[in-house]
Every structure is written in structure tokens, then in C-alpha cells.
Design a protein around this motif. Structure first.
Motif, PDB file in Angstrom:
ATOM      1  N   SER A   1      12.164  -0.123  -7.327  1.00 15.89           N
ATOM      2  CA  SER A   1      12.425  -0.596  -6.687  1.00 15.89           C
ATOM      3  C   SER A   1      11.260  -1.271  -5.629  1.00 15.89           C
ATOM      4  N   ALA A   2      10.698  -1.831  -4.985  1.00 16.61           N
ATOM      5  CA  ALA A   2       9.472  -1.772  -4.590  1.00 16.61           C
ATOM      6  C   ALA A   2       9.086  -0.585  -3.357  1.00 16.61           C
ATOM      7  N   GLU A   3      10.143  -0.699  -2.432  1.00 13.34           N
ATOM      8  CA  GLU A   3       9.408   1.107  -2.036  1.00 13.34           C
ATOM      9  C   GLU A   3       8.796   1.901  -2.238  1.00 13.34           C
ATOM     10  N   LEU A   4       9.243   2.227  -3.710  1.00 16.55           N
ATOM     11  CA  LEU A   4       9.132   3.930  -4.594  1.00 16.55           C
ATOM     12  C   LEU A   4       8.053   3.505  -5.602  1.00 16.55           C
TER      13      LEU A   4
ATOM     14  N   ARG B   1      -1.334   6.692  -7.724  1.00 15.94           N
ATOM     15  CA  ARG B   1      -2.328   7.494  -9.793  1.00 15.94           C
ATOM     16  C   ARG B   1      -3.358   6.186  -9.287  1.00 15.94           C
ATOM     17  N   LEU B   2      -3.669   5.245  -9.173  1.00 16.47           N
ATOM     18  CA  LEU B   2      -4.064   4.206  -8.661  1.00 16.47           C
ATOM     19  C   LEU B   2      -5.727   3.510  -7.699  1.00 16.47           C
ATOM     20  N   PRO B   3      -6.108   4.851  -6.677  1.00 14.90           N
ATOM     21  CA  PRO B   3      -6.064   4.438  -5.561  1.00 14.90           C
ATOM     22  C   PRO B   3      -6.919   3.193  -5.376  1.00 14.90           C
ATOM     23  N   ASP B   4      -8.422   3.438  -6.674  1.00 18.74           N
ATOM     24  CA  ASP B   4      -9.699   2.810  -6.469  1.00 18.74           C
ATOM     25  C   ASP B   4      -9.117   1.013  -7.455  1.00 18.74           C
ATOM     26  N   ALA B   5      -8.133   1.638  -8.329  1.00 16.01           N
ATOM     27  CA  ALA B   5      -7.864   0.055  -8.830  1.00 16.01           C
ATOM     28  C   ALA B   5      -8.385  -1.642  -7.475  1.00 16.01           C
ATOM     29  N   GLY B   6      -8.604  -2.584  -8.471  1.00 14.85           N
ATOM     30  CA  GLY B   6      -8.883  -3.766  -8.078  1.00 14.85           C
ATOM     31  C   GLY B   6      -7.454  -4.743  -8.489  1.00 14.85           C
ATOM     32  N   HIS B   7      -6.597  -3.960  -8.544  1.00 11.33           N
ATOM     33  CA  HIS B   7      -5.073  -4.891  -8.550  1.00 11.33           C
ATOM     34  C   HIS B   7      -4.182  -3.982  -7.447  1.00 11.33           C
ATOM     35  N   ASP B   8      -3.812  -5.589  -7.136  1.00  8.04           N
ATOM     36  CA  ASP B   8      -2.553  -5.177  -6.123  1.00  8.04           C
ATOM     37  C   ASP B   8      -1.141  -5.105  -6.725  1.00  8.04           C
ATOM     38  N   PRO B   9      -0.774  -3.319  -7.176  1.00  8.09           N
ATOM     39  CA  PRO B   9       0.476  -3.198  -7.755  1.00  8.09           C
ATOM     40  C   PRO B   9       1.595  -4.386  -7.308  1.00  8.09           C
ATOM     41  N   HIS B  10       1.912  -4.356  -5.529  1.00  6.19           N
ATOM     42  CA  HIS B  10       3.153  -5.072  -5.419  1.00  6.19           C
ATOM     43  C   HIS B  10       2.685  -6.529  -5.538  1.00  6.19           C
ATOM     44  N   SER B  11       1.599  -7.342  -6.154  1.00  4.74           N
ATOM     45  CA  SER B  11       1.908  -8.582  -6.197  1.00  4.74           C
ATOM     46  C   SER B  11       2.266  -8.743  -8.077  1.00  4.74           C
ATOM     47  N   LEU B  12       1.452  -7.839  -8.748  1.00  8.78           N
ATOM     48  CA  LEU B  12       1.355  -7.388  -9.726  1.00  8.78           C
ATOM     49  C   LEU B  12       3.292  -7.369 -10.358  1.00  8.78           C
ATOM     50  N   LEU B  13       4.204  -6.566  -9.711  1.00  8.78           N
ATOM     51  CA  LEU B  13       5.457  -6.100 -10.219  1.00  8.78           C
ATOM     52  C   LEU B  13       6.566  -6.492  -9.482  1.00  8.78           C
ATOM     53  N   PHE B  14       5.875  -7.190  -8.207  1.00 11.18           N
ATOM     54  CA  PHE B  14       7.075  -7.723  -7.805  1.00 11.18           C
ATOM     55  C   PHE B  14       6.884  -9.409  -6.867  1.00 11.18           C
ATOM     56  N   GLY B  15       5.657  -9.854  -7.805  1.00 13.98           N
ATOM     57  CA  GLY B  15       4.957 -11.188  -6.927  1.00 13.98           C
ATOM     58  C   GLY B  15       6.016 -12.148  -6.837  1.00 13.98           C
ATOM     59  N   PRO B  16       5.310 -13.581  -6.638  1.00 13.55           N
ATOM     60  CA  PRO B  16       6.036 -14.153  -6.184  1.00 13.55           C
ATOM     61  C   PRO B  16       5.611 -15.203  -8.210  1.00 13.55           C
ATOM     62  N   THR B  17       6.550 -16.111  -8.739  1.00 15.87           N
ATOM     63  CA  THR B  17       6.377 -16.901  -9.944  1.00 15.87           C
ATOM     64  C   THR B  17       5.263 -17.236 -10.054  1.00 15.87           C
ATOM     65  N   PRO B  18       4.395 -17.205 -11.102  1.00 17.64           N
ATOM     66  CA  PRO B  18       3.328 -18.236 -11.185  1.00 17.64           C
ATOM     67  C   PRO B  18       3.204 -19.296 -11.253  1.00 17.64           C
TER      68      PRO B  18
END
Length: 394
Positions: free
Chosen positions: A343-346, A354-371
């Protein structure tokens, strides 16, 4: 210096794998060879074929020849048309076992030699290819099964023999002077036509009364002796494609030269090919899981699945597998239930918290489009690993 070594992977062909894959075909080939050798051995004791008066096999005709000999009738076996026509005469019966095998030129030559000889000509199961020349005015009708039948005629030979195993090709005539016996659906399976003088031609729809294994049934022996024993000499003609006269001027189609039954043989081979294709075809339907007979190293399973994904160019499935596995590992690290892993919303807000200063976009990494390509897929795998490490260490 360490020598480089190439290790075999789970999809590398090994002698054991090759044996497992090919043993079925090898077994079928061995059975085919064994069956061929067995059939050859079974027929090795009999150099002659069907309707051969020298053959003691069940479909041979040696018994008829022996009975004729005891009645004073000499039997001579010939395999060429020149020999058959040379012996034609008023005191000779000429038996042609395969009249349809003769070319048109051979048929005319045979008709010319026998028409004025005042002898008898017996044709075994003649069909349309030979009737127009050897028995003008007679037509072949659809065949029937061979079974005991009553004479139903006034021919002396038939009335004395009584019931006999007859059938096969039936014959009809258009005002032709002929005597028909052993009717099947109103048409004779034994027909006798007469020409000038004492010459006559007998058409026998099926050869069964001449076979060794059927000679002692019904009135078969009596009918065979009376058809073939009216003259002191019998010429038993076994036509062959090796006859020189068969290649001199006669033109036959390819299908006319193939022995009868080739259509059924072709149908059986086609059916066998279809059954083999069904047997070897991949099963349709959902996959069924089963316990592996041996333990496979995780690296081999991973490499094998990766190669399958790569061969199918299934970057979407590969990316989803990577993301799904990462989400399943992140959920317990974040104190969330397993159901929240998808669940992306959760999941995404928990990772961002947990990682407020991370340089990654969690949504794009975990639920993003096909490479878009393989390089992007590799980068996605690296970034997912980095994201998981950061969550573990935070």
C-alpha cells in the motif's frame, strides 16, 4: 596468481540433463528398430508373398497349388508378361493376381494374347484401372466385406461349391453377356464373361478363397479348384514393377503405382503425428507448484530466473519482483504489518518519516513506472538496496 575458473550454472547442459531429455526419444527409436528386426525375422522363413503358390504363409496359396497338383493340373509361376502370354493357349488357365498393377500397354498385350486362345483368364479383384481393357463392358462397384455367401446363380462351379467366402469388389454390366454369382446387395462378386469360342474370363472380387488359412472353410477349396482346374495347365502370373514391359511405353500415375491401402496408412501416420504433438506440447493452464527433488542454491535460482526475464525482455516483471521483495522487507523494519507492504498510502509516508533527509524519492523507487531499459533496471536494483540499507541503519 589465481587461475580463472568457469563454474557451471543451473541452466548449463550436463550429460545427466541430456540423458533425461533424450531418453524417451532413444527408447522409442530402440523399440522401432526392435520391431523392425522382429518383423524381418518373422518373414525371413517365407521368401514369397501374398497369393504366391510357393508360400506356406497364411496369405500364401501353396495349399491350392498342392490340391491342383493332386488333380493333375500343373502350376507354373511367372513374373513377367512375356512368360504369361507365351504360355496362353486352349489348355491353359491364366491367373493374374494383380491386374491393376499392369500398365495400359501390358493390359492390351495380355488381352490380345488371351482373346483368341480359347483358354480361361482369372482376374483377382480387378478395378477401374484394368477393367476397360481386360473386361470391356464391366464396371467395378464399391467393395463390400468378405463373408460366407450363397451362389445365387446357375454356374456349375458355384452350385457345386455352395457357400464360399466371397466379397470385395462388386461388378455390373450393361447388357453384357455374363454370369454373376455370390451377390452382395444385388451385385455379383464373382463374374464370368465369355468371348468367341471357348475363351472366358472370370472376375473374382476378393482373393480370400485362395489363401492357405481360409481354404478349408465353407466351399472355398471346391470353388478354387473348379475355377482354376478346368484346364490341365495353370499359369500363375504375379505381376511385378520389375518387369521390363512395365516401363516400355505404359504411363501410370504415381498414385496408381502405390499399393492399395496407402490412404489408410497416411491417415494413421497423420494421427500418430498429431498425438505425438499433443504429447510433447506444453501444458496449458496455471502452473502447479511441487517440491523440488533436490536443493538448488539461491544464486543458481536467481541467475536462472534473471536469464529467463532477460530472454523474455520482461523488465516490468523483474522490476516488480525487486520492488515487491524490498517492500516486504521494509514493512517489518518500519513496524508495519505485512499487508501494508503493498500500500503506497501506508508505506511511503512511513519511509519518508524514517528518512526525512534522504536523497531518494520513496514513491518512485517502491511504486514507480517500469524501467525504460536494462541499464535503468540495474540502477533501480542498486537504489532499492541503498534505500533498504539506509532504513536499517537509521
Amino acid at each position: 596468481m589465481t587461475a580463472a575458473r568457469t563454474s557451471a550454472t543451473s541452466i548449463s547442459a550436463t550429460p545427466r540433463h541430456l540423458w533425461t531429455r533424450t531418453r524417451g526419444l532413444l527408447l522409442a527409436f530402440a523399440l522401432l528398430i526392435t520391431a523392425g528386426v522382429a518383423l524381418a525375422a518373422m518373414h525371413s522363413n517365407s521368401p514369397h508373398g501374398s497369393l504366391d503358390p510357393r508360400s506356406p504363409d497364411q496369405n500364401g496359396s501353396r495349399a491350392v497349388a498342392q490340391l491342383l497338383k493332386s488333380q493333375g493340373v500343373s502350376t507354373r509361376v511367372v513374373t513377367t508378361l512375356d512368360e504369361a502370354t507365351a504360355d496362353a493357349g486352349p489348355d491353359t488357365t491364366l491367373l493374374v493376381t494383380l491386374p491393376d498393377l499392369l500398365t495400359e500397354k501390358q493390359q492390351h498385350q495380355l488381352r490380345t494374347a488371351t482373346a483368341g486362345s480359347d483358354g480361361r483368364t482369372v482376374l483377382i479383384a480387378p478395378g477401374p484401372p484394368s477393367l476397360d481393357v481386360l473386361a470391356p463392358g464391366v464396371r467395378a462397384e464399391p467393395s463390400v466385406s468378405v463373408k460366407p455367401r450363397d451362389p445365387a446363380c446357375a454356374q456349375p462351379a458355384a452350385t457345386r461349391a455352395g457357400r464360399a467366402d466371397t466379397g470385395g469388389v462388386r461388378y455390373s454390366t450393361d447388357g453384357h453377356t455374363a454370369q454373376g454369382c455370390y451377390l452382395a446387395d444385388g451385385l455379383p462378386t464373382l463374374l464370368r464373361t465369355t468371348a468367341r469360342g471357348q475363351s472366358d474370363t472370370v472376375l473374382l472380387g476378393a482373393p480370400d478363397i485362395l489363401f492357405n488359412h481360409r481354404l478349408d472353410e465353407e466351399g472355398n477349396a471346391s470353388l478354387a479348384l473348379q475355377l482354376l482346374g478346368t484346364r490341365p495347365h495353370l499359369v500363375w502370373y504375379l505381376p511385378s514393377l520389375g518387369d521390363v514391359s512395365a516401363t516400355d511405353g505404359g504411363q501410370r500415375s504415381f498414385f496408381a503405382l502405390i499399393p492399395p491401402g496407402w490412404r489408410w496408412a497416411t491417415l494413421q501416420l497423420a494421427l500418430a503425428a498429431v498425438l505425438a504433438a499433443i504429447w510433447r506440447a506444453r501444458r496449458l493452464g496455471p502452473l502447479v507448484t511441487e517440491q523440488l527433488p533436490v536443493a538448488i542454491r539461491a544464486s543458481e535460482a536467481t541467475e536462472g530466473r534473471a536469464r529467463l526475464y532477460g530472454k523474455a525482455k520482461a523488465r516490468d516483471r523483474a522490476a516488480e519482483a525487486l520492488r515487491s521483495a524490498t517492500r516486504a522487507r521494509l514493512a517489518p523494519l518500519l513496524g508495519m504489518p505485512a499487508a501494508a507492504a503493498h500500500s503506497a498510502e501506508l508505506l511511503v509516508p512511513a519511509v519518508s518519516a524514517r528518512l526525512p533527509d534522504a536523497g531518494h524519492d520513496p514513491h518512485s523507487l517502491l511504486f514507480g513506472p517500469t524501467p525504460a531499459d536494462d541499464a535503468a533496471l540495474v540502477r533501480l536494483a542498486d537504489e532499492l538496496d541503498a534505500l533498504e540499507r539506509e532504513v536499517r541503519t537509521s
